[in-house]
Scaffold this active site. Structure first.
Site, PDB file in Angstrom:
ATOM      1  N   CYS A  39      12.977   2.231 -32.692  1.00 38.46           N
ATOM      2  CA  CYS A  39      12.436   2.152 -31.335  1.00 38.46           C
ATOM      3  C   CYS A  39      12.312   3.512 -30.641  1.00 38.46           C
ATOM      4  O   CYS A  39      11.402   4.260 -30.946  1.00 38.46           O
ATOM      5  CB  CYS A  39      13.241   1.159 -30.512  1.00 38.46           C
ATOM      6  SG  CYS A  39      12.346   0.553 -29.055  1.00 38.46           S
TER       7      CYS A  39
ATOM      8  N   GLU B 166      13.089  -4.771 -34.044  1.00 41.11           N
ATOM      9  CA  GLU B 166      14.434  -4.292 -33.692  1.00 41.11           C
ATOM     10  C   GLU B 166      15.294  -5.430 -33.148  1.00 41.11           C
ATOM     11  O   GLU B 166      14.833  -6.268 -32.360  1.00 41.11           O
ATOM     12  CB  GLU B 166      14.297  -3.198 -32.617  1.00 41.11           C
ATOM     13  CG  GLU B 166      15.616  -2.606 -32.154  1.00 41.11           C
ATOM     14  CD  GLU B 166      15.450  -1.643 -30.988  1.00 41.11           C
ATOM     15  OE1 GLU B 166      16.354  -0.816 -30.792  1.00 41.11           O
ATOM     16  OE2 GLU B 166      14.422  -1.711 -30.285  1.00 41.11           O
TER      17      GLU B 166
ATOM     18  N   LYS C 291      20.625   4.654 -34.882  1.00 43.20           N
ATOM     19  CA  LYS C 291      19.598   5.140 -33.966  1.00 43.20           C
ATOM     20  C   LYS C 291      20.045   6.427 -33.270  1.00 43.20           C
ATOM     21  O   LYS C 291      21.114   6.478 -32.662  1.00 43.20           O
ATOM     22  CB  LYS C 291      19.295   4.045 -32.941  1.00 43.20           C
ATOM     23  CG  LYS C 291      18.174   4.325 -31.970  1.00 43.20           C
ATOM     24  CD  LYS C 291      17.906   3.058 -31.165  1.00 43.20           C
ATOM     25  CE  LYS C 291      16.807   3.211 -30.144  1.00 43.20           C
ATOM     26  NZ  LYS C 291      16.567   1.934 -29.431  1.00 43.20           N
TER      27      LYS C 291
END
Length: 282
Positions: free
Chosen positions: A153, A43, A116
């Protein structure tokens, strides 16, 4: 195509974006040399993990997907090698900022952007200061003989995200990551929890999981690596340690994965009529 070879990269990063891109590019070439068709960097590899503190000047480093150095470099590399490279980057879209991922296909084109969905907020991981929650919904993309799902993540902790991508047809789940020490509690080590959460996704969705983390110490924050590739039963096929940089690869049997998934009946036996509580606020 009955098999697919995947790779995860584990590297340490500094403040120089060009040096970071060069290091990732070298690792991508190594992975491709080992036969990898889908290659996952960590990431936000464009620089150090800036979310450890709140600094307004960092916003100037965000760029639109079509202008971001990391995305452009991976596009050129994907086109040259004929590989898929899911590329994490700090995205600016008008006045809005996102922690995003560009799915770059083997022709070097951005096949889509995922933003995200789950944004953490805590000591050392103050992402809500920088990023809006993603507005793309979960996404999957066609890959070499398989459908690819990617979370970023903090998404990797949520069984709902993995299940949603599996229901959308994902044969493989990829998670680029930046996670390590917890500044507020030096005794807290989440490395094993981090891995167990994703191995649970592999088992419950009969879907291999590929996770790529960073390593090294950045301003006192230590990233614990332990990147891995697990198969559809949750068995770890390849892994890296807490301090080493490197590339891991594994070849997955798509026919076996689909047979295993069908035989276990997780999707046959689902009861969506009972799951309404999952979409209600606490």
């Amino acid at each position: 195509m009955t098999e697919i070879t995947v790779a995860a990269l584990q590297l340490a990063f500094g403040p120089d974006i060009d040096a970071n891109i060069a290091r990732v590019s070298e690792a991508v070439r190594e992975a491709h040399g080992r036969g990898a068709q889908v290659i996952l960097p960590p990431e936000l590899f464009e620089g150090e993990y800036f979310c450890r503190v709140e600094e307004e000047e960092v916003f100037a480093t965000a760029m639109p997907v079509g202008e971001h150095k990391a995305v452009l470099a991976m596009q050129a590399l994907a086109s040259e090698l004929g590989a898929h490279i899911p590329t994490s980057f700090f995205e600016r879209d008008g006045p809005h900022y996102y922690n995003s991922l560009a799915m770059i296909g083997p022709e070097g084109k951005v096949e889509g952007v995922y933003r995200k969905s789950h944004i953490p907020d805590g000591p050392g991981y103050e992402e809500k200061y920088y990023f809006r929650p993603g507005n793309t919904g979960f996404k999957v993309w066609p890959g070499p003989g398989a459908t690819l799902g990617v979370g970023v993540c903090w998404d990797q902790w949520y069984p709902e995200a993995a299940r949603a991508m599996a229901l959308m047809g994902a044969d493989l789940l990829f998670y680029p990551t930046a996670i390590g020490s917890e500044p507020q509690d030096v005794s807290l080590d989440t490395a094993h929890m981090w891995r167990r959460a994703m191995l649970g996704h592999a088992v419950s969705n009969a879907t291999p999981v590929i996770a790529a983390n960073r390593v090294g110490v950045e301003h006192g924050q230590r990233f614990y690596g332990t990147s891995f590739i697990a198969d559809e039963t949750g068995d770890v096929l390849a892994e890296l340690g807490r301090d080493e940089e490197g590339v891991i690869t594994a070849t997955l049997d798509l026919v076996r994965i689909r047979r295993h998934r069908a035989a276990f009946g997780f999707f046959r036996d689902r009861r969506p009529d009972l799951y309404g509580r999952l979409v209600q606020d606490i």
